[in-house]
Write an enzyme that holds these catalytic residues in place. Structure first.
Site, PDB file in Angstrom:
ATOM      1  N   SER A 125       0.815  -1.227   0.000  1.00  0.00           N
ATOM      2  CA  SER A 125       0.000   0.000   0.000  1.00  0.00           C
ATOM      3  C   SER A 125       0.841   1.265   0.000  1.00  0.00           C
ATOM      4  CB  SER A 125      -0.875  -0.024   1.259  1.00  0.00           C
ATOM      5  OG  SER A 125      -1.426   1.245   1.504  1.00  0.00           O
ATOM      6  N   GLU A 127       0.175   3.607   1.774  1.00  0.00           N
ATOM      7  CA  GLU A 127       0.244   4.026   3.178  1.00  0.00           C
ATOM      8  C   GLU A 127       1.640   3.767   3.761  1.00  0.00           C
ATOM      9  OE1 GLU A 127      -2.116   5.431   5.652  1.00  0.00           O
ATOM     10  OE2 GLU A 127      -2.685   6.182   3.702  1.00  0.00           O
ATOM     11  N   TYR A 149      -1.556   0.378  10.637  1.00  0.00           N
ATOM     12  CA  TYR A 149      -1.820  -0.288   9.349  1.00  0.00           C
ATOM     13  C   TYR A 149      -0.606  -0.151   8.425  1.00  0.00           C
ATOM     14  CZ  TYR A 149      -3.629  -0.890   4.594  1.00  0.00           C
ATOM     15  OH  TYR A 149      -3.805  -1.289   3.288  1.00  0.00           O
TER      16      TYR A 149
HETATM   17  P1  NAP Z   1     -11.441  -4.708   1.870  1.00  0.00           P
HETATM   18  O1  NAP Z   1     -12.595  -4.350   0.989  1.00  0.00           O
HETATM   19  O2  NAP Z   1     -11.392  -4.173   3.257  1.00  0.00           O
HETATM   20  O3  NAP Z   1     -11.358  -6.306   1.916  1.00  0.00           O
HETATM   21  C1  NAP Z   1     -10.575  -6.975   2.859  1.00  0.00           C
HETATM   22  C2  NAP Z   1     -10.802  -8.463   2.733  1.00  0.00           C
HETATM   23  O4  NAP Z   1      -9.983  -9.145   3.710  1.00  0.00           O
HETATM   24  C3  NAP Z   1     -12.243  -8.918   2.982  1.00  0.00           C
HETATM   25  O5  NAP Z   1     -12.561  -9.924   2.068  1.00  0.00           O
HETATM   26  C4  NAP Z   1     -12.164  -9.494   4.394  1.00  0.00           C
HETATM   27  O6  NAP Z   1     -13.134 -10.498   4.658  1.00  0.00           O
HETATM   28  C5  NAP Z   1     -10.778 -10.131   4.346  1.00  0.00           C
HETATM   29  N1  NAP Z   1     -10.240 -10.438   5.678  1.00  0.00           N
HETATM   30  C6  NAP Z   1     -10.012  -9.564   6.692  1.00  0.00           C
HETATM   31  N2  NAP Z   1      -9.508 -10.204   7.740  1.00  0.00           N
HETATM   32  C7  NAP Z   1      -9.410 -11.505   7.409  1.00  0.00           C
HETATM   33  C8  NAP Z   1      -8.976 -12.686   8.092  1.00  0.00           C
HETATM   34  N3  NAP Z   1      -8.514 -12.636   9.349  1.00  0.00           N
HETATM   35  N4  NAP Z   1      -8.989 -13.856   7.427  1.00  0.00           N
HETATM   36  C9  NAP Z   1      -9.456 -13.928   6.162  1.00  0.00           C
HETATM   37  N5  NAP Z   1      -9.907 -12.857   5.470  1.00  0.00           N
HETATM   38  C10 NAP Z   1      -9.881 -11.668   6.097  1.00  0.00           C
HETATM   39  O7  NAP Z   1     -10.057  -4.267   1.176  1.00  0.00           O
HETATM   40  P2  NAP Z   1      -9.760  -3.889  -0.358  1.00  0.00           P
HETATM   41  O8  NAP Z   1      -9.972  -2.419  -0.530  1.00  0.00           O
HETATM   42  O9  NAP Z   1     -10.397  -4.854  -1.247  1.00  0.00           O
HETATM   43  O10 NAP Z   1      -8.168  -4.091  -0.387  1.00  0.00           O
HETATM   44  C11 NAP Z   1      -7.603  -5.355  -0.707  1.00  0.00           C
HETATM   45  C12 NAP Z   1      -6.174  -5.387  -0.188  1.00  0.00           C
HETATM   46  O11 NAP Z   1      -5.406  -4.339  -0.781  1.00  0.00           O
HETATM   47  C13 NAP Z   1      -6.027  -5.181   1.321  1.00  0.00           C
HETATM   48  O12 NAP Z   1      -4.926  -5.946   1.747  1.00  0.00           O
HETATM   49  C14 NAP Z   1      -5.705  -3.698   1.458  1.00  0.00           C
HETATM   50  O13 NAP Z   1      -5.010  -3.474   2.647  1.00  0.00           O
HETATM   51  C15 NAP Z   1      -4.855  -3.511   0.223  1.00  0.00           C
HETATM   52  N6  NAP Z   1      -4.841  -2.184  -0.364  1.00  0.00           N
HETATM   53  C16 NAP Z   1      -6.017  -1.584  -0.706  1.00  0.00           C
HETATM   54  C17 NAP Z   1      -5.991  -0.352  -1.336  1.00  0.00           C
HETATM   55  C18 NAP Z   1      -7.259   0.336  -1.760  1.00  0.00           C
HETATM   56  O14 NAP Z   1      -7.188   1.541  -2.060  1.00  0.00           O
HETATM   57  N7  NAP Z   1      -8.379  -0.357  -1.847  1.00  0.00           N
HETATM   58  C19 NAP Z   1      -4.742   0.265  -1.621  1.00  0.00           C
HETATM   59  C20 NAP Z   1      -3.579  -0.399  -1.261  1.00  0.00           C
HETATM   60  C21 NAP Z   1      -3.629  -1.627  -0.654  1.00  0.00           C
HETATM   61  P3  NAP Z   1     -14.572 -10.157   5.339  1.00  0.00           P
HETATM   62  O15 NAP Z   1     -15.504  -9.941   4.177  1.00  0.00           O
HETATM   63  O16 NAP Z   1     -14.840 -11.396   6.108  1.00  0.00           O
HETATM   64  O17 NAP Z   1     -14.395  -8.931   6.189  1.00  0.00           O
HETATM   65  O1  F7E Z   2      -9.036   8.136   3.896  1.00  0.00           O
HETATM   66  C1  F7E Z   2      -9.467  11.665   4.984  1.00  0.00           C
HETATM   67  C2  F7E Z   2      -8.566  10.772   5.841  1.00  0.00           C
HETATM   68  O2  F7E Z   2     -10.077   6.087   4.860  1.00  0.00           O
HETATM   69  C3  F7E Z   2      -8.514   8.983   2.905  1.00  0.00           C
HETATM   70  C4  F7E Z   2      -7.275   2.094   2.409  1.00  0.00           C
HETATM   71  O3  F7E Z   2      -7.779   1.374   1.308  1.00  0.00           O
HETATM   72  O4  F7E Z   2      -6.076   3.569   0.958  1.00  0.00           O
HETATM   73  C5  F7E Z   2      -7.035   3.536   2.001  1.00  0.00           C
HETATM   74  O5  F7E Z   2      -6.558   4.251   3.132  1.00  0.00           O
HETATM   75  C6  F7E Z   2      -8.270  10.373   3.482  1.00  0.00           C
HETATM   76  C7  F7E Z   2      -7.514  10.381   4.808  1.00  0.00           C
HETATM   77  O6  F7E Z   2      -8.400   5.903   2.963  1.00  0.00           O
HETATM   78  C8  F7E Z   2     -12.800  11.390   6.394  1.00  0.00           C
HETATM   79  O7  F7E Z   2      -8.061  11.525   6.959  1.00  0.00           O
HETATM   80  C9  F7E Z   2     -11.475  12.964   5.748  1.00  0.00           C
HETATM   81  O8  F7E Z   2      -6.510  11.372   4.760  1.00  0.00           O
HETATM   82  O9  F7E Z   2     -10.616   6.753   2.477  1.00  0.00           O
HETATM   83  P1  F7E Z   2      -9.632   6.673   3.561  1.00  0.00           P
HETATM   84  P2  F7E Z   2      -6.853   5.793   3.382  1.00  0.00           P
HETATM   85  O10 F7E Z   2      -6.652   6.051   4.821  1.00  0.00           O
HETATM   86  O11 F7E Z   2      -6.074   6.632   2.419  1.00  0.00           O
HETATM   87  C10 F7E Z   2      -4.798   3.015   1.285  1.00  0.00           C
HETATM   88  C11 F7E Z   2      -3.922   3.091   0.050  1.00  0.00           C
HETATM   89  C12 F7E Z   2      -4.884   1.665   1.881  1.00  0.00           C
HETATM   90  O12 F7E Z   2      -3.991   0.848   1.713  1.00  0.00           O
HETATM   91  C13 F7E Z   2      -5.980   1.442   2.875  1.00  0.00           C
HETATM   92  O13 F7E Z   2      -6.226   0.045   3.039  1.00  0.00           O
HETATM   93  O14 F7E Z   2      -9.535  10.966   3.739  1.00  0.00           O
HETATM   94  N1  F7E Z   2     -10.832  11.798   5.528  1.00  0.00           N
HETATM   95  N2  F7E Z   2     -12.674  12.741   6.285  1.00  0.00           N
HETATM   96  C14 F7E Z   2     -11.629  10.789   5.905  1.00  0.00           C
HETATM   97  N3  F7E Z   2     -11.463   9.457   5.874  1.00  0.00           N
HETATM   98  C15 F7E Z   2     -12.474   8.682   6.310  1.00  0.00           C
HETATM   99  N4  F7E Z   2     -12.359   7.329   6.252  1.00  0.00           N
HETATM  100  N5  F7E Z   2     -13.645   9.219   6.804  1.00  0.00           N
HETATM  101  C16 F7E Z   2     -13.852  10.559   6.856  1.00  0.00           C
HETATM  102  O15 F7E Z   2     -14.894  11.026   7.313  1.00  0.00           O
END
Ligand code: NAP
Ligand code: F7E
Length: 325
Positions: A125, A127, A149
């Site tokens: 990520s 992050e 995280y």
């Molecule tokens: P998500 O919607 O939160 O999905 C997370 C998945 O992980 C769900 O299927 C959840 O299952 C499963 N999970 C959580 N804990 C588990 C456990 N203990 N055992 C088995 N399964 C478990 O996340 P996403 O946005 O699709 O992201 C996919 C991956 O990419 C994650 O690793 C995230 O950290 C990473 N990532 C995401 C982004 C982004 O912008 N979306 C960017 C960079 C990296 P349940 O349905 O049971 O909760």
């Molecule tokens: O926040 C600001 C908050 O929770 C984005 C995950 O998929 O992407 C995701 O992480 C920004 C932050 O995503 C609210 O402070 C303002 O600066 O949508 P987010 P994230 O933290 O960037 C990365 C790449 C991952 O890997 C993670 O798994 O938005 N913000 N107001 C808010 N955020 C939330 N959630 N809620 C608010 O009300």
């Protein structure tokens, strides 16, 4: 060519659902690992649930992961499962370390002991860049995570590199910047906004409470990113790639565009609520994906403006039946 088998952890999540669709289209046998739950968590894959095989396992449980890998005999494993919501990582830091960090090692151990020729994708990520040390961020930018995280993802990233270098496993890490869709969880800011805008437009609610509007993110469409995950596992050599659009926008930009899409002024409805501030913020992310462009031929296709519009339109359609008469 014999049919390939892919194992996806996190198939019920946003990315897992798009990746499963994509791999089915490529002719794969798709197996998804899910953890046991007393409720139905298959909402995002309901439309393809008969086309995939679901097996029960948990990132906390080494034996479940090892036996799934031995039984399924996948050619490729996509490790998408994680505790992925950044704020929850401060309230559940140890669990986040177990799921998001050590969970990666458990899957790599399963590969090492069962069949080291299996190809492995780790969902790293942006992050990990946290308090950014360079702008834009590339594969060579040092990490400085700002949340439990982010710290757990840095561990997951380096253990992937380490298993590649120690055991010659084809293990790669995609350093993905934020990617969104109408399937995004409603706790993440983009979906919270599109859902809130739709509710306000339909008269279901009147205000939207958000935290830091100044944070800047490199937002893309999730469907574009799962294609890159697959491409990374088809290469002759294992390597890590930044996956990003190269454009950054503030949360305020997203809010403004989303309200404009329904003909409303955001200033009339958004309330900044410090409850949503984070103990440590990631202020600015913008990725340099030129390596993925060059080596994989990957380019995201959906623009920021299209993404905002798509998400708002989808939530409007979903919520219309609940609008007051
Ligand atoms: P998500 O919607 O939160 O999905 C997370 C998945 O992980 C769900 O299927 C959840 O299952 C499963 N999970 C959580 N804990 C588990 C456990 N203990 N055992 C088995 N399964 C478990 O996340 P996403 O946005 O699709 O992201 C996919 C991956 O990419 C994650 O690793 C995230 O950290 C990473 N990532 C995401 C982004 C982004 O912008 N979306 C960017 C960079 C990296 P349940 O349905 O049971 O909760
Ligand atoms: O926040 C600001 C908050 O929770 C984005 C995950 O998929 O992407 C995701 O992480 C920004 C932050 O995503 C609210 O402070 C303002 O600066 O949508 P987010 P994230 O933290 O960037 C990365 C790449 C991952 O890997 C993670 O798994 O938005 N913000 N107001 C808010 N955020 C939330 N959630 N809620 C608010 O009300």
């Amino acid at each position: 060519m014999p049919q390939k088998t892919a194992l996806i952890t996190g198939i019920t999540g946003q990315d897992g659902s798009f990746l499963a669709e994509f791999l089915l289209e490529q002719g794969y046998r798709v197996v998804g690992m899910t953890r046991r739950s007393s409720t139905d968590v298959h909402e995002r894959i309901q439309h393809i649930v008969d086309d995939v095989t679901i097996v029960s396992g948990d990132l906390l449980d080494q034996s479940s992961m090892t036996s799934i890998v031995a039984e399924i005999k996948p050619d490729e494993i996509y490790n998408l499962a994680a505790q992925s919501f950044v704020p929850a990582s401060w309230t559940q830091p140890v669990l986040t370390g177990e799921f998001t960090g050590l969970g990666v090692t458990r899957m790599l151990e399963a590969i090492r002991t069962v069949d080291p020729t299996i190809r492995f994708y780790q969902a790293s990520s942006s992050e990990m860049f946290g308090k950014v040390q360079a702008v834009p961020q590339s594969e060579t930018t040092p990490f400085y995570p700002r949340s439990p995280y982010g710290v757990a993802k840095v561990y997951g990233h380096w253990i992937t590199v380490n298993y590649r270098e120690s055991y010659d496993i084809f293990a790669v890490s995609g350093i993905a910047f934020n990617h969104e869709s109408q399937r995004r969880g409603k706790e993440f800011v983009t979906r919270k906004i599109s859902d809130g805008v739709a509710r306000i437009k339909l008269g279901i609610q009147n205000e939207l409470r958000l935290g830091n509007l100044d944070a800047q993110r490199d937002w893309g469409f999730a469907g574009d990113y799962v294609r890159a995950m697959w491409m990374m596992l088809q290469q002759p050599r294992a390597d890590d790639y930044v996956l990003a659009t190269g454009r950054t926008h503030s949360v305020r930009d997203f809010v403004r565009l989303a309200f404009e899409a329904v003909g409303l002024r955001w200033e009339d409805h958004v309330i900044v609520d410090p409850r949503f501030y984070r103990p440590a913020e990631v202020d600015l992310l913008v990725g340099d994906a030129s390596k993925a462009n060059r080596a994989l031929g990957w380019r995201p296709e959906v623009s920021f403006e299209q993404l905002v519009e798509q998400m708002v339109v989808a939530d409007l359609g979903r919520l219309r039946p609940f609008a007051p008469a």
